[in-house]
Write a protein that holds these residues in place. Structure first.
Motif, PDB file in Angstrom:
ATOM      1  N   ARG A  30       0.829  -1.204   0.000  1.00 32.68           N
ATOM      2  CA  ARG A  30       0.000   0.000   0.000  1.00 32.68           C
ATOM      3  C   ARG A  30       0.866   1.258   0.000  1.00 32.68           C
ATOM      4  NH1 ARG A  30      -4.709   0.193   4.242  1.00 32.68           N
ATOM      5  NH2 ARG A  30      -5.537  -1.349   2.807  1.00 32.68           N
ATOM      6  N   ASN A  31       1.966   1.254   0.776  1.00 27.86           N
ATOM      7  CA  ASN A  31       2.834   2.434   0.866  1.00 27.86           C
ATOM      8  C   ASN A  31       3.698   2.633  -0.368  1.00 27.86           C
ATOM      9  OD1 ASN A  31       1.856   3.118   3.372  1.00 27.86           O
ATOM     10  ND2 ASN A  31       3.477   2.069   4.485  1.00 27.86           N
ATOM     11  N   THR A  32       3.932   1.599  -1.157  1.00 32.74           N
ATOM     12  CA  THR A  32       4.698   1.751  -2.390  1.00 32.74           C
ATOM     13  C   THR A  32       3.821   2.165  -3.562  1.00 32.74           C
ATOM     14  OG1 THR A  32       4.492  -0.615  -2.853  1.00 32.74           O
ATOM     15  CG2 THR A  32       6.492   0.118  -1.723  1.00 32.74           C
ATOM     16  N   GLY A  33       2.542   2.320  -3.329  1.00 24.63           N
ATOM     17  CA  GLY A  33       1.662   2.816  -4.373  1.00 24.63           C
ATOM     18  C   GLY A  33       0.916   1.740  -5.128  1.00 24.63           C
ATOM     19  N   ILE A  34       1.126   0.503  -4.782  1.00 23.16           N
ATOM     20  CA  ILE A  34       0.397  -0.586  -5.447  1.00 23.16           C
ATOM     21  C   ILE A  34      -1.016  -0.618  -4.896  1.00 23.16           C
ATOM     22  CG2 ILE A  34       0.287  -3.089  -5.764  1.00 23.16           C
ATOM     23  CD1 ILE A  34       3.338  -3.091  -5.666  1.00 23.16           C
ATOM     24  N   ASP A  35      -1.979  -0.747  -5.790  1.00 24.67           N
ATOM     25  CA  ASP A  35      -3.386  -0.723  -5.399  1.00 24.67           C
ATOM     26  C   ASP A  35      -3.764  -2.030  -4.694  1.00 24.67           C
ATOM     27  OD1 ASP A  35      -5.953   0.271  -5.151  1.00 24.67           O
ATOM     28  OD2 ASP A  35      -6.587  -0.557  -7.084  1.00 24.67           O
TER      29      ASP A  35
END
Length: 129
Positions: A30-35
């Protein structure tokens, strides 16, 4: 007895380790931008996982784990939408099918007909206190 305690402790460590690993992975993604789907870390998904883990620990006997799994499963299925198809319309039928399969496939308690009419001796002795 000691080996049973060690095995039980090892199972608890394994379960806790897997739980921490999954939660950490979800936060990392979630924090790396993956949905990541919104329903992953909700109360109902955690309840579903806890019910399945309790069932695994007790060899899926008893019904406490089943209640947690059904409640968690109902709310999790209501939260999931796949390809703009909302699963909440099929939640109740899926739960009923699962409950029917559980009733059919659960281990049967076999009692002989003779056991119902077996006479047991009655003890009429007085107890002194």
């Amino acid at each position: 007895m000691e080996t049973l305690i060690k095995k039980n402790h090892a199972d608890k460590q394994l379960g806790l380790g897997i739980l921490i690993l999954v939660i950490g992975s979800v936060f990392f993604l979630r924090n790396t931008g993956i949905d990541v789907p919104h329903w992953i870390l909700r109360w109902h998904t955690i309840m579903l996982g806890a019910g399945l883990w309790m069932g695994y620990r007790k060899n899926f006997q008893g019904s406490g784990w089943l209640a947690l799994t059904i409640i968690g499963g109902i709310f999790t299925l209501r939260a999931i939408s796949i390809f703009d198809f909302n699963l909440s319309g099929i939640t109740v039928p899926v739960v009923l099918i699962g409950l029917g399969l559980y009733v059919i496939l659960k281990p049967k308690k076999v009692q002989n007909f003779d056991q119902y009419f077996e006479k047991k001796p009655v003890d009429f002795t007085e107890k002194e206190s």
